[in-house]
Design an enzyme around this catalytic site. Sequence first.
Site, PDB file in Angstrom:
ATOM      1  N   CYS A 114      10.875  -5.112   1.959  1.00 53.83           N
ATOM      2  CA  CYS A 114      11.981  -4.181   1.727  1.00 53.83           C
ATOM      3  C   CYS A 114      13.259  -4.713   2.393  1.00 53.83           C
ATOM      4  O   CYS A 114      13.738  -5.778   2.029  1.00 53.83           O
ATOM      5  CB  CYS A 114      11.611  -2.768   2.190  1.00 53.83           C
ATOM      6  SG  CYS A 114      12.747  -1.501   1.542  1.00 53.83           S
TER       7      CYS A 114
ATOM      8  N   HIS B 105       7.563  -1.762  -1.419  1.00 59.18           N
ATOM      9  CA  HIS B 105       6.662  -1.535  -0.283  1.00 59.18           C
ATOM     10  C   HIS B 105       5.214  -1.749  -0.724  1.00 59.18           C
ATOM     11  O   HIS B 105       4.619  -0.843  -1.318  1.00 59.18           O
ATOM     12  CB  HIS B 105       6.819  -0.109   0.248  1.00 59.18           C
ATOM     13  CG  HIS B 105       8.091   0.135   0.984  1.00 59.18           C
ATOM     14  ND1 HIS B 105       8.246  -0.181   2.311  1.00 59.18           N
ATOM     15  CD2 HIS B 105       9.273   0.657   0.574  1.00 59.18           C
ATOM     16  CE1 HIS B 105       9.472   0.135   2.702  1.00 59.18           C
ATOM     17  NE2 HIS B 105      10.110   0.643   1.663  1.00 59.18           N
TER      18      HIS B 105
ATOM     19  N   GLU C  46       2.695  -1.679   1.107  1.00 60.66           N
ATOM     20  CA  GLU C  46       1.873  -0.743   1.883  1.00 60.66           C
ATOM     21  C   GLU C  46       1.926   0.674   1.320  1.00 60.66           C
ATOM     22  O   GLU C  46       1.134   1.532   1.733  1.00 60.66           O
ATOM     23  CB  GLU C  46       2.294  -0.761   3.359  1.00 60.66           C
ATOM     24  CG  GLU C  46       3.576  -0.033   3.709  1.00 60.66           C
ATOM     25  CD  GLU C  46       4.859  -0.766   3.366  1.00 60.66           C
ATOM     26  OE1 GLU C  46       5.938  -0.243   3.704  1.00 60.66           O
ATOM     27  OE2 GLU C  46       4.804  -1.860   2.752  1.00 60.66           O
TER      28      GLU C  46
END
Length: 202
Positions: free
Chosen positions: A79, A182, A184
Amino acid sequence: MIAIVDYDVGNLKNVYTALGDVGLEGIITRDKKVLDQAEAIILPGVGAFSDAMENLRKFDLIDTLNANVKKGKILLGICLGMQLLFDKSYEDGEFSGLSYIPGEIVKFTAPNIKIPHMGWNNLIINRESPLVKNIGTEDYVYFVHSYYANPVDFNDVIAYAEYSVKVPGIVQRGNVIGMQFHPEKSSTVGLQLLKNFKEILS
């Protein structure tokens, strides 16, 4: 052991947890010796470009990052961390980045699009790479950003998303990798990308 750089820009624990989900041992740190000893380094980030660069300077981490990149260690920016890999950003002014990948961070300017770009977009593969193994155009990842990378050489882009322009989603130059979205927060697709990252390290 993967060092997750702690420079007060948030989202560290989610990255740490996601690494564990794919069997990678992470450590959240700003200790230069730990960064030097790590197998790879992850530079996460949420917030403003200028603040992030200022924090890297404040914690005296830029020379350590430069030295590790120079010796060939893999660095993954996520990011805002990906945006820092470029030469400069025009977010609220003009600010220098780490200059690992030639290019600039610019604002979305097309009319009638929502800014920030927030939500799920599919990835379009620009060139083959082990990073996008088992990733196809039906696979979506989660973006949150108002500025995007404009690289000097689009061959540095492994995959992009369409959002008024071709938005680089995954970039790589040598041992420096960036993901604008992202992983994650990108469910099973994000985990697959992190598994691919793990395979690159092995």
